[in-house]
Write an enzyme that holds these catalytic residues in place. Structure first.
Site, mmCIF file in Angstrom:
data_model
loop_
_atom_site.group_PDB
_atom_site.id
_atom_site.type_symbol
_atom_site.label_atom_id
_atom_site.label_comp_id
_atom_site.label_asym_id
_atom_site.label_seq_id
_atom_site.Cartn_x
_atom_site.Cartn_y
_atom_site.Cartn_z
ATOM 1 N N ALA A 60 0.840 -1.206 0.000
ATOM 2 C CA ALA A 60 0.000 0.000 0.000
ATOM 3 C C ALA A 60 0.869 1.248 0.000
ATOM 4 O O ALA A 60 1.741 1.410 0.853
ATOM 5 C CB ALA A 60 -0.940 -0.011 1.193
ATOM 6 N N GLN A 61 0.628 2.110 -0.952
ATOM 7 C CA GLN A 61 1.486 3.290 -1.107
ATOM 8 C C GLN A 61 0.920 4.520 -0.425
ATOM 9 O O GLN A 61 1.482 5.055 0.518
ATOM 10 C CB GLN A 61 1.654 3.602 -2.601
ATOM 11 C CG GLN A 61 2.354 2.546 -3.398
ATOM 12 C CD GLN A 61 2.448 2.924 -4.873
ATOM 13 O OE1 GLN A 61 2.022 3.994 -5.286
ATOM 14 N NE2 GLN A 61 3.005 2.032 -5.671
ATOM 15 N N GLY A 62 -0.244 4.944 -0.927
ATOM 16 C CA GLY A 62 -0.787 6.276 -0.616
ATOM 17 C C GLY A 62 -0.785 6.610 0.845
ATOM 18 O O GLY A 62 -0.186 7.596 1.280
ATOM 19 N N GLY A 63 -1.484 5.772 1.645
ATOM 20 C CA GLY A 63 -1.489 6.071 3.058
ATOM 21 C C GLY A 63 -2.729 5.600 3.771
ATOM 22 O O GLY A 63 -3.446 4.734 3.306
ATOM 23 N N GLU A 127 -5.956 13.113 -1.251
ATOM 24 C CA GLU A 127 -6.228 12.179 -2.348
ATOM 25 C C GLU A 127 -7.633 12.454 -2.856
ATOM 26 O O GLU A 127 -8.354 13.288 -2.292
ATOM 27 C CB GLU A 127 -6.049 10.724 -1.876
ATOM 28 C CG GLU A 127 -4.578 10.361 -1.676
ATOM 29 C CD GLU A 127 -4.348 8.922 -1.250
ATOM 30 O OE1 GLU A 127 -5.325 8.219 -0.942
ATOM 31 O OE2 GLU A 127 -3.180 8.508 -1.218
ATOM 32 N N HIS A 244 -8.448 1.381 -10.092
ATOM 33 C CA HIS A 244 -7.596 2.531 -9.779
ATOM 34 C C HIS A 244 -7.264 3.236 -11.085
ATOM 35 O O HIS A 244 -6.862 2.589 -12.052
ATOM 36 C CB HIS A 244 -6.313 2.073 -9.075
ATOM 37 C CG HIS A 244 -5.599 3.188 -8.386
ATOM 38 N ND1 HIS A 244 -4.937 4.182 -9.081
ATOM 39 C CD2 HIS A 244 -5.467 3.502 -7.077
ATOM 40 C CE1 HIS A 244 -4.413 5.044 -8.218
ATOM 41 N NE2 HIS A 244 -4.723 4.656 -6.996
ATOM 42 N N ARG A 290 -12.535 8.270 -7.436
ATOM 43 C CA ARG A 290 -11.793 7.351 -8.305
ATOM 44 C C ARG A 290 -12.572 6.813 -9.499
ATOM 45 O O ARG A 290 -12.044 6.682 -10.590
ATOM 46 C CB ARG A 290 -11.376 6.137 -7.479
ATOM 47 C CG ARG A 290 -9.936 6.153 -7.188
ATOM 48 C CD ARG A 290 -9.541 5.018 -6.344
ATOM 49 N NE ARG A 290 -8.471 5.532 -5.515
ATOM 50 C CZ ARG A 290 -7.877 4.865 -4.564
ATOM 51 N NH1 ARG A 290 -8.263 3.639 -4.290
ATOM 52 N NH2 ARG A 290 -6.901 5.403 -3.889
ATOM 53 N N HIS A 351 -8.402 -2.774 -8.561
ATOM 54 C CA HIS A 351 -7.607 -2.384 -7.392
ATOM 55 C C HIS A 351 -8.199 -2.885 -6.086
ATOM 56 O O HIS A 351 -7.465 -3.335 -5.205
ATOM 57 C CB HIS A 351 -7.524 -0.852 -7.385
ATOM 58 C CG HIS A 351 -6.716 -0.272 -6.279
ATOM 59 N ND1 HIS A 351 -5.380 -0.577 -6.090
ATOM 60 C CD2 HIS A 351 -7.045 0.610 -5.286
ATOM 61 C CE1 HIS A 351 -4.927 0.107 -5.034
ATOM 62 N NE2 HIS A 351 -5.916 0.804 -4.521
ATOM 63 N N ARG A 386 -15.049 3.117 -2.737
ATOM 64 C CA ARG A 386 -14.291 3.445 -1.522
ATOM 65 C C ARG A 386 -13.525 4.754 -1.670
ATOM 66 O O ARG A 386 -12.870 5.003 -2.693
ATOM 67 C CB ARG A 386 -13.299 2.308 -1.219
ATOM 68 C CG ARG A 386 -12.398 2.600 -0.044
ATOM 69 C CD ARG A 386 -11.520 1.408 0.276
ATOM 70 N NE ARG A 386 -10.634 1.058 -0.807
ATOM 71 C CZ ARG A 386 -9.459 1.640 -1.032
ATOM 72 N NH1 ARG A 386 -9.017 2.607 -0.249
ATOM 73 N NH2 ARG A 386 -8.705 1.244 -2.045
ATOM 74 N N LEU A 392 -6.974 0.768 4.754
ATOM 75 C CA LEU A 392 -6.133 0.332 5.879
ATOM 76 C C LEU A 392 -6.856 0.653 7.191
ATOM 77 O O LEU A 392 -6.860 -0.137 8.143
ATOM 78 C CB LEU A 392 -4.763 1.023 5.830
ATOM 79 C CG LEU A 392 -3.867 0.664 4.627
ATOM 80 C CD1 LEU A 392 -2.607 1.536 4.615
ATOM 81 C CD2 LEU A 392 -3.457 -0.803 4.656
HETATM 82 C C1 SIN Z 1 -3.083 4.816 -3.750
HETATM 83 O O1 SIN Z 1 -2.002 5.002 -3.205
HETATM 84 O O2 SIN Z 1 -3.479 5.483 -4.694
HETATM 85 C C2 SIN Z 1 -3.957 3.721 -3.246
HETATM 86 C C3 SIN Z 1 -4.570 4.099 -1.980
HETATM 87 C C4 SIN Z 1 -5.869 3.395 -1.791
HETATM 88 O O3 SIN Z 1 -6.218 2.496 -2.539
HETATM 89 O O4 SIN Z 1 -6.608 3.793 -0.895
#
Ligand code: SIN
Length: 529
Positions: A60-63, A127, A244, A290, A351, A386, A392
């Protein structure tokens, strides 16, 4: 009855293990429930089918979203989550997510999660569809790995918690609607084992691998949803799959996530003619929900006839960008792209699945002693789409509630006992087919027919593919790969069936033949075997 189990077995002839709580899955929900259970004094075992770091969480990147900024509030986070969910969020669940979520994030900080700081303050990014900067991140774009690290460290501190890697859970053992444990294939020895437990927590993560193009690692084969469905649990909202918007598109390269946080830090999307297009689709432009960004990209791709659009970061400070997104920088460089100088070719890919095993706000499923949390669960906290970085958080908040419920039951000396009874399956026959070619076909079928743009004709094609695979149910799986293919077929079929039923468009589910959102569809589809 074909289709109940994946292999023949007789529990009386298999080695047994016994515990109080079984957490299935090594991602955030599995680790967190194992940690909390151990802290509460339960004997807990965590089973994971590969290694403990081979999870979606780890990538997981974003956070992780949490309303802890000065100008933020759980109320604003609530409103954003509800708006993104396109009318299908369970309001009580969202309220719990955004209020208890702040405590859960604080708890991570307290146990040593190294989130990024700007000076003295926690760094927070924005985001899509968030009205505030509220996404905490770690090591730039490696948030999931940092959270996994601290949770694993905690689990390992407890002697009453044991982690079993290479343990593939084949099926749930359920008698008279009570879950007694699981049948497990131990990859390291090639033997089956029964794990009896007082409570089984499904935390197996997502199902992105049913699609050809996905951000998910190879482990994301929908095992939890499939095995729960086979065992008779209710499954809800599975037609809602999130695509995504921005995954790296290069020939011969697996799709790689380019975090939404990149757009949060100012990147813009351009079509192959170099035109910035998002402002003409939505007032929030690149930071629209998204599903809207993903469809806008597909529409631009159709207009230009190209297989991608481009993320443009060239106007941003190069050093800052490389420092802020080290994983993305490194991965793109491997393919000859400098994210600060080059346009990054991107397109949508599967995603996250909003649907899953239906639970209430305490993680209880329709089967007694079977609980679910994280991506394989569904309590409509994400509705039809979502909100970024709420996943997370979801794993922590609803994982916590399961363990709190189990603690309460223990205090009341209620409902916690191991029930061992005999389970047998002997009707399956030797397989006479090539599962790997079926898997490849499945992924293409899902991509082409059950992707972000659906029609009744495409869904019919998918359903007729699944009808042709029905005969496979009589075969016993020969290894865990074949078990995964059976699970993917089960979940793929459920997604296609629900998508066919929902004759409207909402959130992640878009029907070209029913493009409107209609009031009478403001309801959930619940599937049960
Ligand atoms: C993202 O880093 O774009 C993914 C984060 C997410 O799916 O909530």
């Amino acid at each position: 009855m074909y289709g109940r189990y994946l292999v023949n077995f007789d529990s009386s002839e298999i080695e047994h293990v016994e515990t109080e709580i079984l957490s299935i899955g090594g991602g955030i929900a599995g680790l967190y429930t194992a940690w909390q259970s151990a802290r509460a004094g339960f004997d807990v075992m965590l089973l994971t089918k590969r290694t403990i770091s081979d999870t979606n969480t780890d990538r997981a990147q974003g956070g992780i979203a949490a309303a802890i900024g000065e100008s933020d509030s759980p109320e604003l986070h609530y409103k954003d989550t509800i708006a993104a969910g396109a009318g299908l969020c369970d309001e009580a669940a969202v309220r719990i997510l955004v209020t208890e979520g702040t405590d859960r994030v604080q708890e991570l900080i307290d146990i040593g999660a190294n989130f990024d700081y700007y000076g003295e303050k926690l760094a927070m990014t924005k985001e899509g569809a968030h009205s505030k900067r509220r996404i905490l991140h770690a090591h730039g774009d490696a948030t999931g790995a940092e959270i996994s690290r601290v949770l694993l460290e905690q689990v390992k501190m407890f002697d009453n918690a044991t982690i079993f890697e290479q343990h593939f859970v084949v099926d749930l053992l359920v008698k008279e609607n009570e879950c007694c444990g699981v049948l497990v294939f131990d990859e390291s020895t090639g033997n089956y084992r029964i794990f009896w437990a007082k409570a089984v927590i499904l935390a197996t993560g997502g199902a992105g691998r049913v699609y050809n193009y996905t951000t998910n690692p190879t482990v994301a084969t929908g095992d939890g949803i499939a095995m729960a469905y086979r065992a008779g649990a209710e499954v809800m909202d599975v037609e809602f799959v999130q695509f995504h918007p921005t995954t790296l598109v290069l020939p011969g390269v697996p799709r790689f996530l380019i975090s939404e946080a990149v757009r949060g830090e100012g990147a813009v999307l351009r079509n192959s003619r170099g035109e910035r297009f998002m402002p003409s689709y939505h007032g929030m432009a690149e930071l629209a929900p998204r599903d809207i960004v993903a469809r806008a990209i597909l529409s631009e791709m159709a207009k230009t006839g190209e297989n991608c659009v481009y993320l443009d970061l060239t106007h941003l400070n190069a050093d800052r960008i490389r420092e802020r997104f080290p994983t993305i920088t490194k991965t793109c460089l491997k393919y000859g792209l400098d994210i600060a100088k080059d346009l990054i070719p991107v397109a949508p890919a599967a995603h996250y699945i909003m649907g899953g095993v239906k639970t209430n706000i305490d993680g209880e499923t329709s089967i007694k002693h079977l609980y679910a949390c994280g991506e394989n669960a569904c309590l409509a906290v994400h509705g039809a789409n979502r909100l970024a970085s709420n996943s997370l958080l979801d794993g922590l908040v609803f994982g916590k509630r399961i363990v709190e419920l189990l603690k309460k039951q223990k205090r009341l000396k209620k409902e916690l006992e191991v029930k061992k009874t005999r389970f047998v399956c002997e009707e399956l026959v030797d397989a006479a087919c090539d599962f790997s070619s079926i898997e490849s076909e499945l992924k293409v079928v899902m991509n082409e027919n059950v992707g972000p743009l659906r029609t009744s004709q495409r869904l019919m094609q998918a359903l007729s593919f699944f009808d042709r695979q029905e005969c496979l149910r009589k075969y016993k799986a020969r290894n865990s790969k074949e078990m995964e293919v059976q699970n993917m077929l089960e979940v793929g079929r459920l997604i296609a069936e629900a998508a066919m039923m929902r004759t409207e468009s909402r959130g992640g589910h878009f029907r070209l033949d029913f493009p409107e959102t209609v009031l009478r569809w403001k309801k959930h589809i619940i599937l049960r075997k």
